[in-house]
Design a protein around this motif. Structure first.
Motif, short mmCIF file in Angstrom:
data_model
loop_
_atom_site.label_atom_id
_atom_site.label_comp_id
_atom_site.label_asym_id
_atom_site.label_seq_id
_atom_site.Cartn_x
_atom_site.Cartn_y
_atom_site.Cartn_z
N TYR A 47 0.83 -1.20 0.00
CA TYR A 47 0.00 0.00 0.00
C TYR A 47 0.86 1.25 0.00
CZ TYR A 47 -2.90 3.85 1.43
OH TYR A 47 -3.51 5.08 1.48
N SER A 48 0.45 2.23 -0.80
CA SER A 48 1.15 3.52 -0.85
C SER A 48 0.16 4.59 -1.27
CB SER A 48 2.31 3.47 -1.86
OG SER A 48 2.82 4.77 -2.08
N ALA A 49 0.10 5.68 -0.49
CA ALA A 49 -0.77 6.79 -0.87
C ALA A 49 -0.31 7.40 -2.19
CB ALA A 49 -0.76 7.85 0.22
N ASN A 50 0.99 7.36 -2.45
CA ASN A 50 1.52 7.88 -3.72
C ASN A 50 1.13 7.01 -4.90
OD1 ASN A 50 2.87 9.75 -2.12
ND2 ASN A 50 4.73 9.66 -3.34
N GLY A 51 0.93 5.72 -4.64
CA GLY A 51 0.70 4.80 -5.73
C GLY A 51 1.92 4.70 -6.61
N SER A 52 1.70 4.32 -7.86
CA SER A 52 2.77 4.21 -8.85
C SER A 52 2.32 4.87 -10.14
CB SER A 52 3.12 2.74 -9.12
OG SER A 52 3.59 2.10 -7.97
N ILE A 53 3.27 5.18 -10.99
CA ILE A 53 2.95 5.56 -12.36
C ILE A 53 2.60 4.27 -13.10
CG2 ILE A 53 3.78 6.65 -14.46
CD1 ILE A 53 3.58 8.54 -12.05
N PHE A 54 1.44 4.24 -13.77
CA PHE A 54 1.04 2.97 -14.38
C PHE A 54 0.35 3.17 -15.72
CE2 PHE A 54 -2.51 4.35 -11.79
CZ PHE A 54 -3.64 4.02 -12.52
N LEU A 55 0.48 2.16 -16.56
CA LEU A 55 -0.16 2.13 -17.86
C LEU A 55 -1.57 1.60 -17.72
CD1 LEU A 55 0.21 2.39 -21.01
CD2 LEU A 55 0.89 -0.03 -20.97
N SER A 56 -2.51 2.25 -18.40
CA SER A 56 -3.91 1.83 -18.37
C SER A 56 -4.05 0.37 -18.78
CB SER A 56 -4.74 2.70 -19.31
OG SER A 56 -6.03 2.15 -19.51
N GLU A 57 -4.96 -0.33 -18.08
CA GLU A 57 -5.21 -1.72 -18.40
C GLU A 57 -5.85 -1.88 -19.78
OE1 GLU A 57 -8.82 0.01 -16.66
OE2 GLU A 57 -6.73 -0.05 -15.99
N LEU A 58 -6.35 -0.78 -20.35
CA LEU A 58 -6.94 -0.84 -21.68
C LEU A 58 -5.87 -0.95 -22.76
CD1 LEU A 58 -9.68 1.95 -21.40
CD2 LEU A 58 -9.94 -0.52 -21.06
N CYS A 59 -4.66 -0.60 -22.43
CA CYS A 59 -3.57 -0.58 -23.40
C CYS A 59 -2.82 -1.90 -23.43
CB CYS A 59 -2.58 0.54 -23.07
SG CYS A 59 -3.26 2.20 -23.14
N ASP A 60 -2.19 -2.14 -24.56
CA ASP A 60 -1.22 -3.22 -24.71
C ASP A 60 0.10 -2.54 -25.07
OD1 ASP A 60 0.50 -5.20 -25.68
OD2 ASP A 60 -1.16 -6.46 -26.32
N PRO A 61 1.11 -2.63 -24.22
CA PRO A 61 2.36 -1.91 -24.51
C PRO A 61 3.03 -2.34 -25.80
CG PRO A 61 2.64 -3.45 -22.67
CD PRO A 61 1.18 -3.38 -22.95
N GLU A 62 2.66 -3.51 -26.30
CA GLU A 62 3.27 -4.01 -27.53
C GLU A 62 2.55 -3.52 -28.79
OE1 GLU A 62 6.01 -5.67 -27.31
OE2 GLU A 62 5.96 -5.90 -25.13
N THR A 63 1.23 -3.31 -28.69
CA THR A 63 0.46 -3.06 -29.91
C THR A 63 -0.34 -1.76 -29.93
OG1 THR A 63 -1.44 -4.31 -29.04
CG2 THR A 63 0.22 -5.55 -30.28
N SER A 64 -0.61 -1.16 -28.78
CA SER A 64 -1.46 0.03 -28.75
C SER A 64 -0.76 1.22 -29.40
CB SER A 64 -1.85 0.39 -27.32
OG SER A 64 -2.69 -0.60 -26.76
N ASP A 65 -1.53 1.99 -30.16
CA ASP A 65 -0.99 3.20 -30.80
C ASP A 65 -0.96 4.38 -29.85
OD1 ASP A 65 -0.64 1.92 -33.24
OD2 ASP A 65 -2.69 2.34 -33.89
N ASN A 66 -1.65 4.26 -28.71
CA ASN A 66 -1.67 5.32 -27.70
C ASN A 66 -1.49 4.68 -26.33
OD1 ASN A 66 -1.99 7.85 -26.45
ND2 ASN A 66 -4.20 7.56 -26.26
N LEU A 67 -0.38 4.98 -25.68
CA LEU A 67 -0.11 4.46 -24.34
C LEU A 67 -0.59 5.48 -23.32
CD1 LEU A 67 3.48 3.04 -24.87
CD2 LEU A 67 1.29 1.84 -25.10
N ILE A 68 -1.60 5.13 -22.54
CA ILE A 68 -2.22 6.06 -21.58
C ILE A 68 -1.64 5.77 -20.20
CG2 ILE A 68 -4.40 6.90 -20.65
CD1 ILE A 68 -5.72 5.47 -23.14
#
Length: 273
Positions: free
Chosen positions: A132-153
């Protein structure tokens, strides 16, 4: 009457002391969380850039094309043959959800990027080690695929401490953009440079959202144009940059407090290398 007033004054004093103690305790807890998050970031950064993190790997020197100096040790990725820093592979071994490192030169944005598509917003309140962290992490949206998505959110909290994606707030000013026009995403497949093309503010959780958070790519040029038009009409200023069908994007998003459920969004286009 005087006795009652003294009793009331004493009660108010006691309540004030209790509230002060609670406030101090809360502040101490907050500062401890900030320190823990900062300590973790320093640890991860040391792994990322550490000279000994690539021990035993197939490494080679990379030469600066301008002055011929060797400036970093790199390792070839098995799948692509691209040169990556050994620290990336070390971090990925420690947590397979780690997919890269994002940075904007001259800002506090310099963090690992996590990706856990099995659960929405998994790293919103979790650190690199899934604690647990109040800061959380920088993360890629679960809607994206880092290999194939044209827009990484990519999402991150807007922390009062200035951590995580708080520095995106500064992109409201064009002068700040001019001094920080690029985003670097260091991945397991090589380093990607993105040039910022637009910055805009928008509310979410409305009945007619501009759904930038759902755009992972366009199958047709019409879909692409609809997205880019929506971005540009909301842009805070003209960057002089444009985009065309087939371009790859990086979208950075964090909370913005001038409106209810506001977001500040930075759209960047991948540069040709």
């Amino acid at each position: 009457m005087k006795r009652a007033n003294r009793w009331l004054a004493g009660l108010v004093f006691i309540v004030s002391i209790v509230l002060l103690a609670i406030s101090i305790y809360s502040l101490m807890g907050m500062f401890e969380e900030w320190k823990a998050a900062d300590d973790l970031k320093q640890t991860l950064t040391a792994i990322y850039i550490g000279d000994d993190s690539g021990a035993g790997l197939d490494t080679e020197a990379v030469e600066d094309s301008e002055n011929g100096e060797v400036f970093v040790e790199a390792v070839k990725a098995e799948e692509t043959g691209a040169l990556v820093t050994p620290g990336l592979l070390t971090l990925h071994e420690e947590n397979p959800d780690f997919i890269g490192w994002i940075s904007i030169e001259g800002t506090a944005i310099d963090y690992p990027v996590m990706y856990h598509p099995e659960e929405e917003n998994y790293y919103l309140k979790r650190d690199f080690y899934r604690n647990y962290s109040a800061n959380g992490s920088i993360f890629l949206s679960e809607l994206c695929d880092p290999e194939t998505s044209d827009n990484l959110i990519v999402y991150g909290h807007h922390m009062k401490s200035g951590a995580m994606f708080a520095a995106l707030e500064d992109y409201k000013e064009q002068d700040f953009y001019l001094e920080h026009p690029e985003v670097v995403l260091d991945t397991l497949h090589g380093t990607e440079i993105y040039e910022i093309i637009a910055v805009f503010l928008t509310p979410v959780y409305t009945e007619n959202d501009f759904a930038y958070y759902a755009f992972t790519g366009a199958e047709t040029e019409e879909e692409f144009d609809e997205f880019i038009d929506g971005v540009m009409v909301r842009a805070l200023y003209d960057t002089g940059k444009s985009a065309s069908f087939g371009d790859k994007f990086l979208t950075l998003s964090t909370c913005e407090y001038s409106q209810t459920n506001g977001r500040i969004v930075v759209i960047a286009k991948r540069s040709e290398q």
